[in-house]
Scaffold this active site. Structure first.
Site, short mmCIF file in Angstrom:
data_model
loop_
_atom_site.label_atom_id
_atom_site.label_comp_id
_atom_site.label_asym_id
_atom_site.label_seq_id
_atom_site.Cartn_x
_atom_site.Cartn_y
_atom_site.Cartn_z
N GLU A 1 0.87 -1.17 0.00
CA GLU A 1 0.00 0.00 0.00
C GLU A 1 0.91 1.22 0.00
OE1 GLU A 1 -2.67 0.56 3.33
OE2 GLU A 1 -3.53 2.35 2.36
N ARG B 1 5.28 -12.66 9.73
CA ARG B 1 5.97 -11.43 9.37
C ARG B 1 7.33 -11.36 10.06
NH1 ARG B 1 4.13 -6.16 9.72
NH2 ARG B 1 2.24 -6.85 8.73
N LYS C 1 4.73 0.88 9.21
CA LYS C 1 4.85 2.13 8.46
C LYS C 1 4.29 3.31 9.25
CE LYS C 1 3.20 0.13 4.71
NZ LYS C 1 2.59 -0.07 3.41
P1 ATP Z 1 3.00 -2.20 7.91
O1 ATP Z 1 2.13 -2.82 8.95
O2 ATP Z 1 4.43 -2.16 8.25
O3 ATP Z 1 2.49 -0.90 7.43
P2 ATP Z 1 1.69 -3.59 5.86
O4 ATP Z 1 1.52 -5.05 5.93
O5 ATP Z 1 0.54 -2.75 6.15
O6 ATP Z 1 2.95 -3.20 6.70
P3 ATP Z 1 1.71 -3.45 3.03
O7 ATP Z 1 2.14 -2.34 2.18
O8 ATP Z 1 0.27 -3.76 3.09
O9 ATP Z 1 2.26 -3.15 4.46
O10 ATP Z 1 2.55 -4.76 2.72
C1 ATP Z 1 2.92 -5.24 1.45
C2 ATP Z 1 3.32 -6.68 1.59
O11 ATP Z 1 4.42 -6.82 2.45
C3 ATP Z 1 2.20 -7.51 2.17
O12 ATP Z 1 2.09 -8.71 1.46
C4 ATP Z 1 2.64 -7.73 3.59
O13 ATP Z 1 2.11 -8.90 4.10
C5 ATP Z 1 4.15 -7.76 3.46
N1 ATP Z 1 4.79 -7.37 4.72
C6 ATP Z 1 4.57 -6.24 5.42
N2 ATP Z 1 5.29 -6.23 6.56
C7 ATP Z 1 5.99 -7.39 6.58
C8 ATP Z 1 6.91 -7.98 7.50
N3 ATP Z 1 7.27 -7.38 8.63
N4 ATP Z 1 7.43 -9.19 7.19
C9 ATP Z 1 7.10 -9.81 6.05
N5 ATP Z 1 6.24 -9.31 5.15
C10 ATP Z 1 5.67 -8.12 5.40
MG MG Z 2 -1.15 -2.01 5.75
#
Ligand code: ATP
Ligand code: MG
Length: 557
Positions: free
Chosen positions: A35, A263, A273
């Site tokens: 995102e 994760r 983020k």
């Molecule tokens: P955050 O919570 O840090 O904002 P998010 O999951 O909301 O992360 P996205 O942009 O939705 O961020 O994530 C893009 C991809 O990266 C998704 O498939 C998510 O599952 C993966 N991802 C995000 N954080 C991690 C992590 N700590 N370890 C492994 N994969 C991750």
């Molecule tokens: Mg997210």
């Protein structure tokens, strides 16, 4: 043991190989779906390596898809940074994304499919307030109650949904909900909201839309449109999977399959983020690419290589249960990679001047020093040497403890690649601080042709004063003082900030070969660690970031 791990399949590979074997899919398509509401971090790097790595291994494809369903939190700056970071990380794999897509590319398709869903009697417009909806949702142990709007006719729902889209209704007037089961033990299946009104400008679609699909609903549809065979996400989405499957089944779409893995969490690091954004907006760090940030851009600026990040992702593997990885392993990976690649350079960070009283004034000679003892093809370089030399303050002690093998009063010391010197006199300022040393060099002791017969234990790096490049040096320490900065319910991660995470050395002296370095180039400063040229460097002043020290705090288990 390491080989064994590499050879055995992880559980995602097992699923993929099974699907290929039974002919469910001829080839695989994965996607990396960020995102664009922030910069990518090391957790995303893990996900990128996984998705692109699987496509590479099985001869499939990967899409880069921006999951941009929330225009108020997203920005084109994030889109651009994400694209750049992914590109940098996969460049040497060798891999490219097959297509760059946006969930917003599908807004019209998603809308049309939703009309179909309403026609099937599987979605309804709800005018309940947010509070009413929250109450009627029930609790995990108590079933919810049906909304009074749940049994609206298909015609009425179609007309109201059309009205939502037309722009005549203010935000929050009503929502569209999937009609599933208010008594489901899974809260996400209790008639989840799938569309909301949001009069917001979107970075891709401008003002075309004032209704936006919810992530949980748009995601399976986007996956299916792209024929994603294996939709890999993190564990917290496991409870969302029934809704993912429900959406695909009821819209009769390509059967994308969601698979969850744990994760990545790292010690001394926060990874959300939202929290990283807070560090940026509150000025704790100097932007998303501050070298203390666990963002891909921060790590790149710090001197990390794509190979080191990929090796790290590889070593931690894929887990089904949440765990926390020692940040020392990440440092170990970059140290290993830079040890092979980085040219060695002499830099004095805490300088003390040495005057060689028996060396002719105004003369500069050159000595030959190997570029990288780890690289047989690394070659040698010529380093200027003269009458005045910088050495590290730590390399001289007036009253040395036992076992100190460097320069001492009347003692000998070898300058790496050059000569043995002998201490003659210590010059002090009025406060008693050591200002300068007077030494003599031993002309017959030149490295490689030493005939002096003098045995010395201490060898140190040095920089010739007359030809030295001056630079600024930024030394980084962990941003947080505790292993789990966001592991405490009572306190915020902001309470655990390390006040000494950045130390700036205004003037260090480096051998002149560094004048040819470009931004992001990486070198080893002998005995100090690995350093990368920062983008703040100018034509007249280089700025170096310390990537990592030479010493290893992490030991393989
Ligand atoms: P955050 O919570 O840090 O904002 P998010 O999951 O909301 O992360 P996205 O942009 O939705 O961020 O994530 C893009 C991809 O990266 C998704 O498939 C998510 O599952 C993966 N991802 C995000 N954080 C991690 C992590 N700590 N370890 C492994 N994969 C991750
Ligand atoms: Mg997210």
């Amino acid at each position: 043991m390491a080989e064994l791990v590499e050879k055995s399949l992880n559980f995602i590979e097992e699923i993929i190989e099974h699907d290929l074997e039974i002919g469910k899919h001829k080839t695989i398509i994965t996607r990396f779906p960020p995102e664009p509401n922030g910069y990518l971090h090391i957790g995303h790097a893990k996900s990128i390596c996984l998705n692109f790595g699987l496509a590479l291994k099985y001869g499939g494809k990967t899409n880069l898809r921006f999951d941009d369903t929330n225009p108020t939190k997203e920005d084109i700056e994030y889109v651009d940074s994400i694209r750049e970071d992914v590109k940098w990380l996969i460049e040497e794999m060798p891999m490219e994304w097959s297509e760059e897509r946006y969930a917003s590319d599908y807004f019209q398709t998603i809308y049309d499919l939703t009309v179909k869903l309403i026609q099937k009697g599987l979605a309804y417009v709800d005018h309940s307030t947010a509070e009413q909806m929250a109450v009627s949702k029930g609790t995990p142990t108590q079933a919810g109650t049906n909304s009074p709007y749940r049994d609206r006719s298909v015609e009425e729902n179609l007309a109201l949904f059309e009205q939502m889209k037309s722009g005549s209704l203010p935000d929050g007037t009503c929502v569209l909900r999937a009609k599933i089961d208010m008594a489901s033990p899974n809260m996400h299946m209790r008639d989840p909201v799938i569309y909301r009104i949001k009069h917001a400008h979107h970075h891709q679609t401008g003002d075309d839309w004032c209704i936006y699909p919810m992530y949980d609903y748009a995601h399976p549809i986007s996956d299916a449109i792209e024929n994603i065979t294996h939709s890999i996400c993190t564990l917290e989405f496991e409870v969302h999977r029934p809704l993912y499957d429900w959406t695909i089944k009821n819209l009769e779409l390509f059967p994308s399959r969601q698979i969850e893995f744990a994760r990545l969490n790292l010690t001394y690091t926060i990874m959300s983020k939202r929290k990283l954004l807070q560090l940026v907006t509150e000025g704790v760090v100097n932007g998303w690419d501050d070298p203390r940030m666990p963002t891909i851009s921060g790590l790149r600026r710090r001197g990390y290589t794509p190979a080191a990040l990929r090796e790290f992702a590889n070593r931690i593997g894929i887990a089904k249960r949440d765990n926390i990885i020692d940040v020392g392993l990440l440092e170990f990976c970059v140290r290993e990679d830079l040890n092979k690649k980085a040219q060695r350079v002499m830099a004095v960070l805490n300088p003390l001047k040495v005057v060689l009283t028996n060396y002719t004034e105004g003369v500069t000679e050159t000595v030959e020093i190997e570029n990288n003892p780890e690289d047989p093809n690394g070659g040698k370089r010529l380093v200027p040497f003269g009458r005045e030399i910088w050495i590290e303050r730590e390399d001289f002690m007036e009253n040395p403890p036992k076992g100190y093998h460097r320069l001492t009063p009347d003692g000998y010391f070898r300058l790496k690649g050059a000569y043995i010197i002998k201490h003659v006199e210590t010059i002090k300022n009025t406060e008693g601080g050591i200002e300068e040393l007077r030494c003599e060099y031993i002309p017959t002791s030149k490295s490689g042709q030493d005939q002096s017969g003098i045995k010395v234990k201490g060898v140190g790096h040095w920089v010739n004063v007359a030809t030295a490049a001056t630079a600024e040096c930024r030394i980084y320490d962990r941003l947080f003082t505790v292993e789990a900065p966001d592991g405490d319910k009572e306190k915020s991660f902001m309470d655990y900030l390390n006040p000494n995470s950045l130390t700036v050395l205004d003037t260090i002296y480096v051998e002149p070969s560094v004048k040819d370095l470009a931004v992001n180039d990486r070198v080893q400063f002998l005995r100090h660690g690995y350093f990368a040229v920062d983008k703040d460097s100018t034509d007249t002043k280089l700025v170096f970031n310390r990537t990592v020290t030479l010493k290893d705090s992490w030991k393989p288990a």
